[in-house]
Design a protein around this motif. Sequence first.
Motif, PDB file in Angstrom:
ATOM      1  N   ALA A  82      74.334  42.942 -39.518  1.00 20.26           N
ATOM      2  CA  ALA A  82      74.873  42.091 -38.460  1.00 20.26           C
ATOM      3  C   ALA A  82      75.632  40.911 -39.043  1.00 20.26           C
ATOM      4  CB  ALA A  82      73.735  41.612 -37.553  1.00 20.26           C
ATOM      5  N   LEU A  83      75.078  40.288 -40.079  1.00 23.37           N
ATOM      6  CA  LEU A  83      75.783  39.172 -40.717  1.00 23.37           C
ATOM      7  C   LEU A  83      77.086  39.654 -41.347  1.00 23.37           C
ATOM      8  CD1 LEU A  83      72.735  37.358 -42.367  1.00 23.37           C
ATOM      9  CD2 LEU A  83      73.989  36.650 -40.328  1.00 23.37           C
ATOM     10  N   GLU A  84      77.058  40.840 -41.983  1.00 21.09           N
ATOM     11  CA  GLU A  84      78.268  41.381 -42.605  1.00 21.09           C
ATOM     12  C   GLU A  84      79.352  41.638 -41.570  1.00 21.09           C
ATOM     13  OE1 GLU A  84      79.674  45.484 -44.878  1.00 21.09           O
ATOM     14  OE2 GLU A  84      77.547  44.949 -44.829  1.00 21.09           O
ATOM     15  N   LEU A  85      78.984  42.236 -40.415  1.00 17.97           N
ATOM     16  CA  LEU A  85      79.979  42.535 -39.380  1.00 17.97           C
ATOM     17  C   LEU A  85      80.526  41.271 -38.739  1.00 17.97           C
ATOM     18  CD1 LEU A  85      78.309  45.614 -37.649  1.00 17.97           C
ATOM     19  CD2 LEU A  85      80.252  45.597 -39.244  1.00 17.97           C
ATOM     20  N   CYS A  86      79.776  40.171 -38.839  1.00 15.67           N
ATOM     21  CA  CYS A  86      80.268  38.893 -38.311  1.00 15.67           C
ATOM     22  C   CYS A  86      80.989  38.089 -39.388  1.00 15.67           C
ATOM     23  CB  CYS A  86      79.116  38.067 -37.746  1.00 15.67           C
ATOM     24  SG  CYS A  86      78.380  38.772 -36.270  1.00 15.67           S
ATOM     25  N   GLY A  87      81.150  38.690 -40.592  1.00 14.16           N
ATOM     26  CA  GLY A  87      81.869  38.005 -41.657  1.00 14.16           C
ATOM     27  C   GLY A  87      81.090  36.885 -42.292  1.00 14.16           C
ATOM     28  N   LEU A  88      79.754  36.984 -42.280  1.00 15.86           N
ATOM     29  CA  LEU A  88      78.913  35.915 -42.808  1.00 15.86           C
ATOM     30  C   LEU A  88      78.207  36.371 -44.069  1.00 15.86           C
ATOM     31  CD1 LEU A  88      77.249  34.708 -39.497  1.00 15.86           C
ATOM     32  CD2 LEU A  88      79.138  33.625 -40.702  1.00 15.86           C
ATOM     33  N   PRO A  89      78.018  35.491 -45.039  1.00 16.75           N
ATOM     34  CA  PRO A  89      77.274  35.862 -46.248  1.00 16.75           C
ATOM     35  C   PRO A  89      75.794  36.013 -45.937  1.00 16.75           C
ATOM     36  CG  PRO A  89      77.811  33.526 -46.298  1.00 16.75           C
ATOM     37  CD  PRO A  89      78.520  34.095 -45.100  1.00 16.75           C
ATOM     38  N   ALA A  90      75.139  36.900 -46.667  1.00 23.03           N
ATOM     39  CA  ALA A  90      73.727  37.158 -46.408  1.00 23.03           C
ATOM     40  C   ALA A  90      72.866  35.942 -46.668  1.00 23.03           C
ATOM     41  CB  ALA A  90      73.253  38.332 -47.262  1.00 23.03           C
ATOM     42  N   ALA A  91      73.244  35.117 -47.637  1.00 21.79           N
ATOM     43  CA  ALA A  91      72.435  33.948 -47.980  1.00 21.79           C
ATOM     44  C   ALA A  91      72.954  32.679 -47.317  1.00 21.79           C
ATOM     45  CB  ALA A  91      72.393  33.766 -49.500  1.00 21.79           C
ATOM     46  N   GLY A  92      73.892  32.801 -46.392  1.00 25.44           N
ATOM     47  CA  GLY A  92      74.456  31.632 -45.755  1.00 25.44           C
ATOM     48  C   GLY A  92      73.633  31.137 -44.582  1.00 25.44           C
ATOM     49  N   PRO A  93      74.097  30.081 -43.915  1.00 25.79           N
ATOM     50  CA  PRO A  93      73.340  29.505 -42.787  1.00 25.79           C
ATOM     51  C   PRO A  93      73.315  30.396 -41.547  1.00 25.79           C
ATOM     52  CG  PRO A  93      75.470  28.408 -43.031  1.00 25.79           C
ATOM     53  CD  PRO A  93      75.323  29.301 -44.206  1.00 25.79           C
ATOM     54  N   GLY A  94      74.159  31.431 -41.511  1.00 22.87           N
ATOM     55  CA  GLY A  94      74.180  32.290 -40.327  1.00 22.87           C
ATOM     56  C   GLY A  94      72.876  33.017 -40.081  1.00 22.87           C
ATOM     57  N   ARG A  95      72.124  33.278 -41.164  1.00 21.16           N
ATOM     58  CA  ARG A  95      70.863  33.999 -40.999  1.00 21.16           C
ATOM     59  C   ARG A  95      69.857  33.202 -40.175  1.00 21.16           C
ATOM     60  NH1 ARG A  95      68.883  35.138 -46.820  1.00 21.16           N
ATOM     61  NH2 ARG A  95      66.949  35.789 -45.810  1.00 21.16           N
ATOM     62  N   PHE A  96      70.016  31.884 -40.127  1.00 25.07           N
ATOM     63  CA  PHE A  96      69.074  31.062 -39.363  1.00 25.07           C
ATOM     64  C   PHE A  96      69.306  31.167 -37.850  1.00 25.07           C
ATOM     65  CE2 PHE A  96      69.468  28.800 -43.513  1.00 25.07           C
ATOM     66  CZ  PHE A  96      68.223  29.164 -43.986  1.00 25.07           C
ATOM     67  N   ARG A  97      70.437  31.798 -37.465  1.00 26.02           N
ATOM     68  CA  ARG A  97      70.652  32.050 -36.032  1.00 26.02           C
ATOM     69  C   ARG A  97      69.733  33.159 -35.539  1.00 26.02           C
ATOM     70  NH1 ARG A  97      72.086  27.815 -34.120  1.00 26.02           N
ATOM     71  NH2 ARG A  97      72.524  28.931 -32.173  1.00 26.02           N
ATOM     72  N   LEU A  98      68.998  33.797 -36.462  1.00 22.48           N
ATOM     73  CA  LEU A  98      68.046  34.846 -36.099  1.00 22.48           C
ATOM     74  C   LEU A  98      66.619  34.458 -36.482  1.00 22.48           C
ATOM     75  CD1 LEU A  98      70.183  37.895 -37.248  1.00 22.48           C
ATOM     76  CD2 LEU A  98      69.748  37.161 -34.897  1.00 22.48           C
ATOM     77  N   ALA A  99      66.376  33.164 -36.645  1.00 20.97           N
ATOM     78  CA  ALA A  99      65.028  32.679 -36.932  1.00 20.97           C
ATOM     79  C   ALA A  99      64.192  32.675 -35.655  1.00 20.97           C
ATOM     80  CB  ALA A  99      65.098  31.274 -37.531  1.00 20.97           C
ATOM     81  N   ALA A 100      62.877  32.475 -35.812  1.00 16.22           N
ATOM     82  CA  ALA A 100      61.961  32.597 -34.666  1.00 16.22           C
ATOM     83  C   ALA A 100      62.270  31.599 -33.563  1.00 16.22           C
ATOM     84  CB  ALA A 100      60.517  32.428 -35.150  1.00 16.22           C
ATOM     85  N   ARG A 101      62.758  30.414 -33.908  1.00  5.54           N
ATOM     86  CA  ARG A 101      63.022  29.386 -32.891  1.00  5.54           C
ATOM     87  C   ARG A 101      64.481  29.321 -32.474  1.00  5.54           C
ATOM     88  NH1 ARG A 101      59.191  24.162 -34.474  1.00  5.54           N
ATOM     89  NH2 ARG A 101      57.220  25.314 -34.490  1.00  5.54           N
ATOM     90  N   SER A 102      65.281  30.251 -32.946  1.00  6.36           N
ATOM     91  CA  SER A 102      66.681  30.273 -32.514  1.00  6.36           C
ATOM     92  C   SER A 102      66.763  30.741 -31.068  1.00  6.36           C
ATOM     93  CB  SER A 102      67.484  31.207 -33.421  1.00  6.36           C
ATOM     94  OG  SER A 102      67.036  32.543 -33.255  1.00  6.36           O
ATOM     95  N   PRO A 103      67.837  30.406 -30.354  1.00  6.40           N
ATOM     96  CA  PRO A 103      67.937  30.805 -28.933  1.00  6.40           C
ATOM     97  C   PRO A 103      67.828  32.310 -28.716  1.00  6.40           C
ATOM     98  CG  PRO A 103      69.594  29.149 -29.446  1.00  6.40           C
ATOM     99  CD  PRO A 103      68.964  29.541 -30.744  1.00  6.40           C
ATOM    100  N   LEU A 104      68.434  33.100 -29.598  1.00  9.34           N
ATOM    101  CA  LEU A 104      68.404  34.551 -29.409  1.00  9.34           C
ATOM    102  C   LEU A 104      66.990  35.100 -29.478  1.00  9.34           C
ATOM    103  CD1 LEU A 104      71.490  35.683 -31.530  1.00  9.34           C
ATOM    104  CD2 LEU A 104      71.248  35.837 -29.047  1.00  9.34           C
ATOM    105  N   ILE A 105      66.196  34.619 -30.409  1.00  8.68           N
ATOM    106  CA  ILE A 105      64.845  35.157 -30.605  1.00  8.68           C
ATOM    107  C   ILE A 105      63.845  34.466 -29.688  1.00  8.68           C
ATOM    108  CG2 ILE A 105      63.066  35.646 -32.302  1.00  8.68           C
ATOM    109  CD1 ILE A 105      65.751  37.084 -32.731  1.00  8.68           C
TER     110      ILE A 105
END
Length: 702
Positions: free
Chosen positions: A135-158
């Motif tokens: 998902a991060l790759e298809l959104c053009g985001l690095p795996a170790a970048g801050p984008g992964r935190f958009r899928l953390a337990a307290r993020s809006p999506l989760i």
Amino acid sequence: MGTGVVPEAPEAVADAVRNRLRDLERRVAEAVLARRAVDPDPDDPYRGQYLTPEAAERLLASPAGPHCPAAAPPDPPEAPPGSGLGRMAAAFGLSPLDVELLLVAVAPDVDACFERLYGYLNDDLTRRRPTIGLALELCGLPAAGPGRFRLAARSPLIAHGLLHVLDSERPLLSRELRAPDRITAHLLGDDTLDDALDGFVHVPLGPPDQLDPASGTARRIAAAVATGGPVHLVDEAGRAGQLAVDALRAAALLPLVLDAAALTGEPDQPERLRALAREARLSGGGLVLGPLERLSPHRSPGSRLLRELCDATRGVPVVTHAAHGWDPAWSGESPVVMTVPVPGPARRTELWTRTLAAAAARHGHPPAPAPDGLAELAATYRLDTDQVERAATVAVRSAAALDRPVTVGDLRAAVRAQNGTGLARLARRIEPAVGWRDLVLPPSTERQLREFALRAKHRDQVLGRWGMRPGGGRGHGVIALFAGESGTGKTMSAEVVAAELGMTLYVVDLSGVVDKYIGETEKNLERIFVEASRVNGVLLFDEADAIFGRRSQVKDAHDRHANVESAYLLQRVEAFDGIAVLSTNLRSNLDEAFTRRLDVIAEFPLPDAGQRRALWDRCLGTAIPRAADLDLDRCARRFELAGGSIRACAVTAAYRAAESGGPLGMAQVMAAVLAEYRKLGRLVLESDFGPWLTADHSASGG
């Protein structure tokens, strides 16, 4: 890939999803082509099941390796405000990147071709959903970048349950993402309630309650809802549920009504509460919960459940209602508390009239005028909107079965059927089968009984709307004392009053109330008072002096406890909202403080000769054949018996007449009276019984 990504759906709702998935389709195709370009054997049927040394070296040398510099994050487009995506983004506080990640997860549920392509990109054809890394790759985001935190337990999506992260035992980047079916359905234009909420959430049908138009109470509640945060309605008349629904509709919100009883029995509570909050945001709705008494919020499990519900639905319009106020311990956010006014007789009558017409229409019966006496019935009974609807339906069906219009008798029977079984477990239930003509009482006593019935009929108007008993926590109950010797008609009179009111009589069994252990008697009485206030019935405490006796001077711990019981009863009787009768053989034994709190005191003296004659005649009835020598005038003059004893004599004489096979004569009556005298321990005189006493001695061998 084909172009038919989205199935047929309402165009205005699904256009944004269709366009965004087409763009995602393009990016997936580019990712597949890029992967094949560097794959030495892209058609290997066993790919993903093994890793050769050459492939390992290639992975370490690829630009996507763990030591590569992070690529600049993309700038996803904003979702159109009027689209399903736009409304969802606004309701859940989603960023454009959140929306993009959500679409990546939803794609396999919309078009099956994404499944195989995701399997290829995951290097495992059995894993057909996107992983976090993909998902991060298809959104053009690095795996170790801050984008992964958009899928953390307290993020809006989760946190809001829009996405589920599966395979928690795997490394983060290889965990799969799945969108619940309700999210996919909503994006495609389907707003059917989530299946996870089936059984304890429903959307009421029909227009707002016409008894409280949006310009009145409902509009004031709607204004409180619009300020943000919860609203709590204090309601004693059972109208708050319908008013809350009307208020949410007036605020342009979809009312979602929770079944509190079903909510308490749910084992997977956190997930269910999260689905509830998600549904409210998706549908643009508000929640209605009550009455809170069903949750038992004053006990630990109920208060914990209420707090979890309030925490899970923070930011969602919530209207709760109960017969009492709000405890701040139930939630971290205090609600706006509003008191629901008690409707007057005119509005109650209008509610009954409208509900009867609606019930007749639902069952295919022609409309009929309101039955005579409906206004009096509406003023007497305390029913909430749901109870009125159920009672009206039962009355319409009962009348239709007999092919006649609905009568007040049908309505009274239907109302009695709404009484729960809670009080029946604590007291003996009696369906009234007698009327005023069955009573033989002095005129003064009958006047007091009619006064008691009058007060019970109009208590809401006098004590409620007119406020004739203000302050001090006083309830709207009506309490009478029936004082007199045993057998003078106290219980029967209570039954007559219950029949006059169209209610059920509940006789409290004091043997099951009084307990030798300290505090248990009060608990038993509290259960009785609470249940009695919920039913349309008359509560009879027979031999009431056993628990309503005088307080005494404290000499030991037993005296102190007895006085505590009496003090509790004094307070509880004054706060009682129902109709109660205390009967006693010894009025002098009652505490004077109880007497002051009584509304009616009816004295039941022993009947005089004329009344005894009438009692003999009524107790024997008209079905029993009578012999020529039957002299009821002599029985009335000679034997000073109470009504209960006369009834016992009549029954005994009837048995003797049945055994003889002939009409009822004086011999059977005198033998019955003689047996009653001996049972009561009275002196038997030959001057009273004459030859029948000699006959009895001869029959008994005396």
